[in-house]
Design an enzyme around this catalytic site. Structure first.
Site, PDB file in Angstrom:
ATOM      1  CE  LYS A 138      -0.364  -0.450   5.144  1.00 36.64           C
ATOM      2  NZ  LYS A 138      -1.189  -0.942   6.297  1.00 36.64           N
ATOM      3  CE1 TYR A 147      13.106  30.688   4.276  1.00 34.23           C
ATOM      4  CE2 TYR A 147      13.348  28.597   3.772  1.00 34.23           C
ATOM      5  CZ  TYR A 147      13.238  29.403   3.141  1.00 34.23           C
ATOM      6  OH  TYR A 147      12.560  29.897   2.024  1.00 34.23           O
TER       7      TYR A 147
HETATM    8  C1  PLP Z   1      -0.042  -2.043   6.808  1.00 31.42           C
HETATM    9  C2  PLP Z   1      -0.522  -3.182   7.235  1.00 31.42           C
HETATM   10  C3  PLP Z   1       0.178  -4.196   7.467  1.00 31.42           C
HETATM   11  C4  PLP Z   1       1.304  -3.764   7.207  1.00 31.42           C
HETATM   12  O1  PLP Z   1       2.329  -3.792   8.715  1.00 31.42           O
HETATM   13  P1  PLP Z   1       3.547  -3.237   8.279  1.00 31.42           P
HETATM   14  O2  PLP Z   1       3.920  -2.767  10.163  1.00 31.42           O
HETATM   15  O3  PLP Z   1       4.213  -1.855   7.919  1.00 31.42           O
HETATM   16  O4  PLP Z   1       4.472  -4.773   8.509  1.00 31.42           O
HETATM   17  C5  PLP Z   1      -0.450  -5.696   7.563  1.00 31.42           C
HETATM   18  N1  PLP Z   1      -1.356  -5.689   7.871  1.00 31.42           N
HETATM   19  C6  PLP Z   1      -2.681  -4.511   8.124  1.00 31.42           C
HETATM   20  C7  PLP Z   1      -3.768  -4.883   7.955  1.00 31.42           C
HETATM   21  C8  PLP Z   1      -1.567  -3.537   7.971  1.00 31.42           C
HETATM   22  O5  PLP Z   1      -3.101  -2.131   7.310  1.00 31.42           O
END
Ligand code: PLP
Length: 353
Positions: free
Chosen positions: A44, A253
């Site tokens: 994702k 800055y």
């Molecule tokens: C994003 C997500 C993961 C992956 O989690 P990490 O901590 O990045 O390994 C797994 N399961 C769900 C439901 C998620 O939303």
């Protein structure tokens, strides 16, 4: 190729260098650590900032089969690379996208009674189900599970998500016990609980499928992962200008850095709009051929200044590197490894080596 060794290899003013081998090795190691469970891959947020299409391709070649995205459109974007039947959509279905999801053949993770009703109305069939075990974010509550009628659904994975797997705390065992309770109610093909950090909590937490994300990309979700996980991402930025400054001159800055002596400094083509956050101001480090180039003053939107007093050979147009050690960067900036990765901007040329 050893990242950082090649002088002027990169023509672009700003590149993200992604190590395919490290990404693939990280997945393979997470698969080994998952024991008899199958390790999936959370891709994702555009593959945690690296680019979902490339990430998916590399992980698929390494042997990954199950992929997770948040939005339906993230599944659409990679449907020519990954068979949608192996893409789980974590946000599930809405009235607006249920037909789209059915048409592409991706598998929704149904999170609520409303989503289950929508999926059934649309014809039911294969789906995953998220159950809440104490995080109170997405997922069916224990009450929902007792009341709902799951007939007409072909449930592949029943999953839950750990709130605190990166810490040693009671919540992990409480969620684990709650998940065992949840399991009793389902006639599903498979069960899944662990994210990256959860994999390290031991085989009790693995069930049939694990769901690593962060660790694939070099994130160290728990200290003991450092032995298995390789860094994947680094940056290369170009020197746009070199200046000599005098003792007492300030840089950037608000004049946060004041030179304690005469210095030679370089202005680089990278800034917080690229995800090189302001938290690196006066703290971050770039490198060139093993030499450290400390960040001076505040990181600007598109520019960062570094001290090159110890690298006198550097010239305008030369490329310097940022190793982007995620664990160290988190400690330095107070920004989580997740945010550091997913905030990487759009201006990089992403180079896979
Ligand atoms: C994003 C997500 C993961 C992956 O989690 P990490 O901590 O990045 O390994 C797994 N399961 C769900 C439901 C998620 O939303």
């Amino acid at each position: 190729m050893t990242i950082g060794d090649e002088k002027n290899l990169l023509a672009q003013p700003l590149s993200m260098i992604c190590d395919s081998q490290a990404l693939a090795d990280n997945w393979r190691n997470l698969q080994k650590l998952s024991g008899s469970a199958v390790a999936g891959a959370a891709i994702k947020a555009n593959g945690y900032g690296l680019g979902a299409a490339h990430v998916a391709q590399i992980l698929q070649k390494a042997g990954a089969r199950e992929f997770l995205v948040a939005y339906a459109d993230e599944a659409v974007a990679i449907k020519d690379i990954i068979n949608p039947a192996y893409i789980a959509i974590l946000h599930g279905v809405s009235a607006n996208n249920v037909e789209k999801i059915r048409n592409i053949g991706a598998i929704p993770v149904l999170n609520s009674p409303e989503q289950i009703a929508l999926w059934k109305q649309a014809g039911g069939g294969r789906c995953h189900i998220m159950c809440d075990t104490g995080m109170n974010r997405l997922g069916l509550s224990a009450d929902d599970i007792g009341k709902l009628d799951f007939s007409g659904l072909d449930i592949d994975i029943v999953m839950s998500h750990l709130a605190s797997a990166d810490m040693d705390c009671d919540q992990n065992t409480v969620q684990w016990a709650q998940f065992l309770e949840v399991k009793q109610h389902f006639d599903a093909q498979r069960f899944s609980l662990a994210n990256s950090a959860g994999i390290m909590l031991g085989s009790d937490y693995h069930f049939d499928v694990t769901r690593p994300g962060l660790a694939l990309y070099g994130g160290i979700a728990r200290p003991e992962m450092a032995d298995f996980i390789k860094p994947v991402v680094s940056f290369a930025a170009e020197i746009l200008q070199i200046r000599h400054i005098r003792r007492g001159d300030s840089v950037g800055y608000c004049g946060d850095f004041v030179a304690p002596h005469d210095m030679r400094i370089a202005t680089l083509s990278i800034g917080y709009a690229d995800g090189y956050k302001r938290g690196f101001s006066c703290k971050g480090e770039f490198t060139h051929q093993g030499r450290m180039l400390p960040v001076l003053g505040r990181v600007s939107m598109d520019l960062t200044s570094v001290d090159i007093s110890n690298a006198r050979d550097l010239n305008v147009g030369d490329i310097v590197y940022c190793p982007f050690d995620l664990q160290k960067s988190e400690q330095l900036t107070g920004i989580s490894q997740y945010e550091l990765l997913t905030n990487l901007g759009q201006r990089y040329q992403r180079i896979w080596v």
